[in-house]
Design an enzyme around this catalytic site. Structure first.
Site, PDB file in Angstrom:
ATOM      1  N   TRP A   1       0.837  -1.215   0.000  1.00 18.01           N
ATOM      2  CA  TRP A   1       0.000   0.000   0.000  1.00 18.01           C
ATOM      3  C   TRP A   1       0.861   1.250   0.000  1.00 18.01           C
ATOM      4  CZ3 TRP A   1      -4.205  -1.380  -1.982  1.00 18.01           C
ATOM      5  CH2 TRP A   1      -4.831  -2.573  -1.621  1.00 18.01           C
TER       6      TRP A   1
ATOM      7  N   ASP B   1      -1.834   6.527   6.430  1.00 17.44           N
ATOM      8  CA  ASP B   1      -2.848   5.591   5.929  1.00 17.44           C
ATOM      9  C   ASP B   1      -3.134   4.616   7.069  1.00 17.44           C
ATOM     10  OD1 ASP B   1      -4.309   3.566   4.785  1.00 17.44           O
ATOM     11  OD2 ASP B   1      -2.916   3.166   3.129  1.00 17.44           O
TER      12      ASP B   1
ATOM     13  N   LYS C   1     -12.399  -2.052   6.508  1.00 17.78           N
ATOM     14  CA  LYS C   1     -11.642  -2.889   7.443  1.00 17.78           C
ATOM     15  C   LYS C   1     -12.110  -2.755   8.889  1.00 17.78           C
ATOM     16  CE  LYS C   1      -8.365  -3.464   3.963  1.00 17.78           C
ATOM     17  NZ  LYS C   1      -7.672  -2.610   3.018  1.00 17.78           N
TER      18      LYS C   1
HETATM   19  C1  LIG Z   1      -7.061  -2.057   1.962  1.00 21.69           C
HETATM   20  C2  LIG Z   1      -6.040  -1.017   2.071  1.00 21.69           C
HETATM   21  C3  LIG Z   1      -5.938   0.023   1.123  1.00 21.69           C
HETATM   22  C4  LIG Z   1      -6.778   0.087  -0.125  1.00 21.69           C
HETATM   23  O1  LIG Z   1      -8.053   0.484   0.158  1.00 21.69           O
HETATM   24  P1  LIG Z   1      -9.135   0.696  -1.007  1.00 21.69           P
HETATM   25  O2  LIG Z   1     -10.261   1.261  -0.235  1.00 21.69           O
HETATM   26  O3  LIG Z   1      -9.402  -0.638  -1.607  1.00 21.69           O
HETATM   27  O4  LIG Z   1      -8.564   1.640  -1.995  1.00 21.69           O
HETATM   28  C5  LIG Z   1      -4.986   0.999   1.334  1.00 21.69           C
HETATM   29  N1  LIG Z   1      -4.179   0.969   2.406  1.00 21.69           N
HETATM   30  C6  LIG Z   1      -4.239  -0.024   3.324  1.00 21.69           C
HETATM   31  C7  LIG Z   1      -3.316  -0.001   4.492  1.00 21.69           C
HETATM   32  C8  LIG Z   1      -5.176  -1.036   3.182  1.00 21.69           C
HETATM   33  O5  LIG Z   1      -5.243  -2.019   4.098  1.00 21.69           O
END
Ligand SMILES: *Cc1c(COP(=O)(O)O)cnc(C)c1O
Length: 353
Positions: A99, A166, A190
């Site tokens: 990511w 993030d 998540k």
């Molecule tokens: C799942 C995830 C993403 C991507 O998220 P999307 O909503 O599918 O774009 C980005 N960063 C992390 C840490 C993730 O776990």
């Protein structure tokens, strides 16, 4: 059969949240569905305002100059939005996995990006530490929890430039001083709700410092000015996220869920460490409390293990293709009992071997 959902995302949500959300699909406002009323109607505007307020309240950021937004396009859109809104000359990125790697790629489209640290050479099984961040950079970007590799930042770098994080896969899971961050983003799927919305929490005073023109949909300032309603928001995803945040608040907030998450992680990792058949993937000091990654050392037992997993209602423990093996994702809504079921199977396998 009771299912135990260890999926990495989309993933387990509290049953009562799913129940309430499904009721709102049928009847939210005097016989009208949540997904057929105007997003500008008072009942929905109230939902959006409550969701925004709950996010700041849970993070302890009320009255500290932050705004919460619920945007579309997933965390992946934030990779470019962060750069568009904050990157003027050069930014630092800590590369701790897939990511972060993607965030770096997007930011490079707009300007210069420097990797302050990277664990790519070890297939991201640890978190780089002790790196320098020049104080003239526009911001530092980090990924708090690396969903795929199962590592998590325990101690965040102290910097005097804006810190962007993030937090997609560990938001609302552990206590932190969230005021250390200037921008936090997290895809809902998540720890919050269904896919379709992304929480963005921004300290307002970091905005307005770049010289480029920013398209409206990409402009944090525009979304703040419009109360996160610049265009039609993903009403169902926002409503469900609001319900999950309310569920968490009623439980006692992040502090309360953190205790549960600790118990689950201790149980899971002690089995991985004590059972000679399994091996943890991530460096011990950097292990994620959300996603435990591990391998089965004896390939001959793979079929037996996977049959036991299926027989016991366990879902979603296959590792990501870039790591292999297994990954047990233990998000907020996963119960300690589900972890017990998985751990029991692992120790049963040991007694069979
Ligand atoms: C799942 C995830 C993403 C991507 O998220 P999307 O909503 O599918 O774009 C980005 N960063 C992390 C840490 C993730 O776990």
């Amino acid at each position: 059969m009771k299912r135990h959902n260890f999926s990495a995302g989309p993933c387990v949500l509290p049953k009562e949240v799913i129940l309430k959300a499904s009721e709102a699909l049928l009847d939210f406002d005097n016989g009208l569905s949540l997904i057929e009323i105007s997003h500008r109607s008072k009942p929905f505007v109230d939902v959006m305002e409550k969701a925004r307020a709950l996010a700041l309240e849970l993070l302890g950021l009320e009255g500290k100059g932050y705004k919460a937004l619920f945007l579309q396009g997933g965390a992946s859109t934030q990779f470019l939005m962060v750069a568009l809104n904050l990157l003027e000359k050069r930014a630092g990125y800590l590369n701790t996995g897939t990511w972060s790697d993607k965030a770096i790629k997007e930011a490079k489209i707009y300007d210069d990006v420097y990797e302050v640290g990277s664990s790519k050479n070890a297939n991201f099984n640890y978190i780089p530490k002790g790196f320098d961040v020049p104080s003239d950079y526009d911001y530092l970007h980090v990924t708090s929890n690396n969903t795929i590799f199962g590592t998590q930042i325990k101690s965040f770098p102290k910097v005097d430039i804006p810190l962007v994080c993030d937090m997609s896969s560990d938001i609302f899971s552990r206590t932190l001083d969230f005021s250390k961050f200037d921008l936090i983003y997290a895809g809902a799927q998540k720890n919050m709700g269904p896919a379709g919305t992304t929480l963005v929490v921004i300290k307002e005073d970091i905005l307005g410092k770049v010289s480029r023109k920013i398209p409206s949909m990409m402009d944090y300032k525009m979304h703040i000015d419009k109360g996160s309603m610049f265009n039609t928001p993903p009403v169902f995803a926002v409503y469900t996220s609001m319900l999950t945040m309310q569920w968490l608040k009623d439980l006692g907030g992040i502090k309360a869920i953190e205790k549960e998450n600790e118990k689950k992680a201790i149980l899971m990792y002690s089995e991985i460490d004590l059972n000679p058949l399994f091996k943890g993937y991530a460096a011990k000091e950097d292990r994620s409390k959300m996603n435990a990654t591990f391998t089965l050392e004896n390939e001959n037992l793979k079929e037996t293990f996977e049959a036991m997993v299926t027989e016991n209602g366990i879902n979603g423990i296959n590792g990501h293709r870039s790591v292999g093996g297994y990954r047990a994702s233990m998000y907020n809504a996963l119960s300690l009992d589900s972890v017990k079921v998985l751990v029991e199977i692992m120790s049963e396998l040991e007694s069979k071997a």
